[in-house]
Design an enzyme around this catalytic site. Structure first.
Site, mmCIF file in Angstrom:
data_model
loop_
_atom_site.group_PDB
_atom_site.id
_atom_site.type_symbol
_atom_site.label_atom_id
_atom_site.label_comp_id
_atom_site.label_asym_id
_atom_site.label_seq_id
_atom_site.Cartn_x
_atom_site.Cartn_y
_atom_site.Cartn_z
ATOM 1 N N LYS A 1 0.992 -0.991 0.346
ATOM 2 C CA LYS A 1 0.079 -0.257 -0.160
ATOM 3 C C LYS A 1 0.994 1.350 -0.225
ATOM 4 O O LYS A 1 0.614 1.621 -0.618
ATOM 5 C CB LYS A 1 -1.085 0.221 1.375
ATOM 6 C CG LYS A 1 -0.886 -0.045 2.214
ATOM 7 C CD LYS A 1 -1.317 -0.188 3.524
ATOM 8 C CE LYS A 1 -0.917 -0.061 5.223
ATOM 9 N NZ LYS A 1 -0.709 -1.391 4.968
ATOM 10 N N ASN A 54 -1.413 7.254 6.855
ATOM 11 C CA ASN A 54 -0.996 5.980 7.153
ATOM 12 C C ASN A 54 0.730 5.980 7.448
ATOM 13 O O ASN A 54 1.909 5.910 7.415
ATOM 14 C CB ASN A 54 -1.328 4.440 7.176
ATOM 15 C CG ASN A 54 -0.521 3.345 8.176
ATOM 16 O OD1 ASN A 54 -0.718 3.775 9.191
ATOM 17 N ND2 ASN A 54 0.292 2.471 7.816
ATOM 18 N N HIS A 98 -1.137 -9.425 11.400
ATOM 19 C CA HIS A 98 -1.843 -8.502 12.504
ATOM 20 C C HIS A 98 -2.801 -9.343 13.444
ATOM 21 O O HIS A 98 -4.042 -9.293 14.077
ATOM 22 C CB HIS A 98 -2.898 -7.149 12.922
ATOM 23 C CG HIS A 98 -1.952 -5.571 12.037
ATOM 24 N ND1 HIS A 98 -0.662 -5.621 12.890
ATOM 25 C CD2 HIS A 98 -1.951 -5.449 10.884
ATOM 26 C CE1 HIS A 98 0.102 -4.883 11.784
ATOM 27 N NE2 HIS A 98 -1.161 -4.583 10.630
#
Length: 205
Positions: A18, A41, A86
């Site tokens: 990303k 981010n 995660h």
């Protein structure tokens, strides 16, 4: 954030790639002469990007940020991929994928990875475009086709750029380039400008 800006927002998420795609698309927009702010981010936080002179925001968004995002109405939103990541935070990969899918809510165009079953099944955007490392035959599908023995990034059956011209190596970066091309096309960017950026983009530092 969305209620505070007049300029459209492009939003990008995914387990991998990303930051590359966000930077690449930001470069394409800037090369098109559009005043763009890139962050989220990656780099500058979204709220610090707010500026009345900005004509388009390109934001990288993590699943953590998307968990609490309710008012995002992205002009274009992309989900690049979902992999085991995660898992200390999420009960399972489906819950993680669900957080990623929030980016598509109320989006004008959704750009999805057709090669990732979890991503391909996502919905929420008004209009859905896809990218694949396989061949492409539809106008809203970007893929890789062999033409006269050479591989090309294509939109449908239209060749856009020879894979050999990409500065970024690897199949994963072909996918990143296709995602950026799909988003840029959805935004109405000139294909020649996007090709030029792809041919010189060497990746993140």
């Amino acid at each position: 954030f969305v209620q505070s800006v007049a300029a459209p927002v492009v939003a990008i998420t995914g387990s991998n790639g990303k930051s590359t795609v966000t930077t690449l698309l930001g470069d394409m927009v800037a090369a098109s002469g559009i005043r763009v702010a890139v962050g989220g981010n990656l780099g500058t936080p979204a709220l610090e990007l707010l500026d009345d002179s900005v004509e388009l925001y390109v934001l990288e968004l993590s699943s953590f940020q998307l968990e609490t995002t309710y008012s995002l109405q992205a002009a274009v939103a992309a989900v690049l991929n979902v992999s085991d990541d995660h898992m200390d935070r999420y009960a399972d990969i489906e819950t993680y994928a669900s957080a990623k899918a929030r980016i598509l809510r109320n989006a004008g165009v959704g750009v999805l990875n057709a090669d990732d079953p979890r991503v391909a099944a996502m919905a929420g955007a008004d209009d859905t475009w896809r990218f694949t490392l396989g061949t492409s035959s539809e106008d809203k599908l970007f893929g890789v086709d062999a033409i006269d023995g050479e591989e090309y990034l294509c939109r449908g059956e239209q060749p856009l750029l020879a894979v050999a011209e990409l500065k970024l190596p690897g199949r994963h970066n072909q996918a990143n380039a296709l995602a950026a091309l799909a988003m840029g096309t959805a935004l109405g960017l000139d294909i020649g400008t996007m090709r030029d950026v792809l041919a010189r983009f060497a990746g993140l530092p």
